[in-house]
Design a protein around this motif. Structure first.
Motif, PDB file in Angstrom:
ATOM      1  N   ARG A 156      76.222 -66.618 -24.599  1.00 29.02           N
ATOM      2  CA  ARG A 156      75.528 -67.168 -25.764  1.00 29.02           C
ATOM      3  C   ARG A 156      76.037 -68.564 -26.092  1.00 29.02           C
ATOM      4  NH1 ARG A 156      74.699 -61.785 -29.625  1.00 29.02           N
ATOM      5  NH2 ARG A 156      73.514 -60.638 -28.029  1.00 29.02           N
ATOM      6  N   ARG A 160      70.966 -65.034 -19.407  1.00 29.69           N
ATOM      7  CA  ARG A 160      70.638 -64.058 -20.446  1.00 29.69           C
ATOM      8  C   ARG A 160      71.664 -64.062 -21.584  1.00 29.69           C
ATOM      9  NH1 ARG A 160      72.031 -58.935 -16.538  1.00 29.69           N
ATOM     10  NH2 ARG A 160      74.302 -58.970 -16.784  1.00 29.69           N
ATOM     11  N   ALA A 161      71.134 -64.015 -22.800  1.00 31.27           N
ATOM     12  CA  ALA A 161      71.968 -63.869 -23.986  1.00 31.27           C
ATOM     13  C   ALA A 161      71.943 -62.439 -24.498  1.00 31.27           C
ATOM     14  CB  ALA A 161      71.481 -64.812 -25.092  1.00 31.27           C
ATOM     15  N   THR A 165      70.450 -69.377 -25.942  1.00 28.72           N
ATOM     16  CA  THR A 165      70.365 -69.255 -24.491  1.00 28.72           C
ATOM     17  C   THR A 165      70.738 -70.537 -23.771  1.00 28.72           C
ATOM     18  OG1 THR A 165      68.619 -67.585 -24.728  1.00 28.72           O
ATOM     19  CG2 THR A 165      68.823 -68.658 -22.584  1.00 28.72           C
TER      20      THR A 165
END
Length: 289
Positions: free
Chosen positions: A114, A82-83, A67
């Motif tokens: 990511r 957000r990943a 993250t």
């Protein structure tokens, strides 16, 4: 003239999506969402960024190393990009939809970011589309989601589809309180599917049996049924067998396989997991659990 070649260079794992690929991606996304909607899944849209302490708690904690974080200049609180959208949907179900009747059927689509890509999938930013069935348990619930995901891919024209079923929490449950160094060696050997390395580890005979329980579902489940597993995971093994039987009827053209030691990519999964593959396609087409 100004030379923009250096300024146009993008970081590793990022790329521009141009025509006609951008149009094709949008078409595929919309067709998937329509498929989920047709099965009664309502769409939700969480934000791209949340406060870190909210996004990376609960099931989101397993994604902390993947993250990106940044400081919010307004609140002076640390935020996270957000990943994975699944932890956000879990938050929505627990907070915003806490009083909504169960089970909840929710779908979503959006960009995720990511820290690192993988060898098979080097992209660090990509579109994630998926669905969550919340508040239902048992083989029928697992089979519903898996069959819907596989069916959506088949509707898109994906051929030679296969579905691999797993139990990510099985190895940690079986290894229990084993020495951390032994667990690390065991995990590495299992990830490589190195039967010789597993057999050479002290007390790892059961894991050698788990490796033998990998492959086409019927044969793999027969081997899995003979293993002396801890009582705490016998229920998961029975659920796996029941889901495989349901999927064999629901997806007659899809090969069902089992891999009880696979855990990579399932950081927050505690029950049955699945991965969808297609012949000639790099990496997986979908996964969940």
């Amino acid at each position: 003239m100004t030379d923009f070649s250096d300024k146009a260079l993008l970081p590793a794992g990022f790329s521009d999506v141009l025509a006609p690929d951008a149009d094709f991606e949008a078409l595929v996304l919309n067709r998937l969402l329509r498929c989920f909607s047709g099965h009664g899944y309502d769409r939700v849209e969480p934000p791209l960024i949340e406060f870190e302490d909210g996004l990376l708690t609960g099931i989101g904690a397993g994604l902390a190393e993947q993250t990106f974080r940044l400081m919010d200049p307004e609140s002076q609180r640390l935020m996270a990009v957000r990943a994975d959208i699944t932890p956000q949907v879990a938050r929505i179900a627990q907070a915003r939809l806490a009083k909504a009747p169960r089970p909840l059927r929710l779908s979503y689509a959006g960009q995720v970011l990511r820290v690192r890509g993988s060898q098979l999938r080097p992209e660090r930013q990509f579109t994630q589309v998926g669905a969550e069935l919340i508040g239902a348990a048992g083989p029928a619930a697992d089979a519903e989601v898996i069959a819907m995901a596989a069916g959506a891919l088949i509707e898109l024209g994906v051929a030679d589809l296969s579905c691999d079923l797993g139990l990510p929490a099985l190895v940690p449950a079986v290894s229990g309180d084993a020495d951390p160094s032994l667990q690390a060696k065991l995990r590495q050997a299992l990830d490589r599917k190195d039967a010789a390395a597993v057999a050479a580890l002290k007390g790892a005979q059961l894991f050698a049996g788990l490796l033998d329980a990998t492959g086409p579902a019927e044969a793999a489940l027969n081997v899995l049924a003979t293993l002396d597993l801890p009582q705490c995971v016998c229920g998961e093994r029975d659920n796996l067998a029941a889901v495989a039987a349901l999927l064999a009827d629901m997806l007659p053209g899809v090969m069902i396989t089992v891999d009880p030691v696979e855990h990579r990519g399932f950081e927050y999964h505690s029950g049955l997991s699945f991965t969808l593959f297609a012949r000639g396609v790099r990496g997986e087409l979908g996964r969940g659990g």
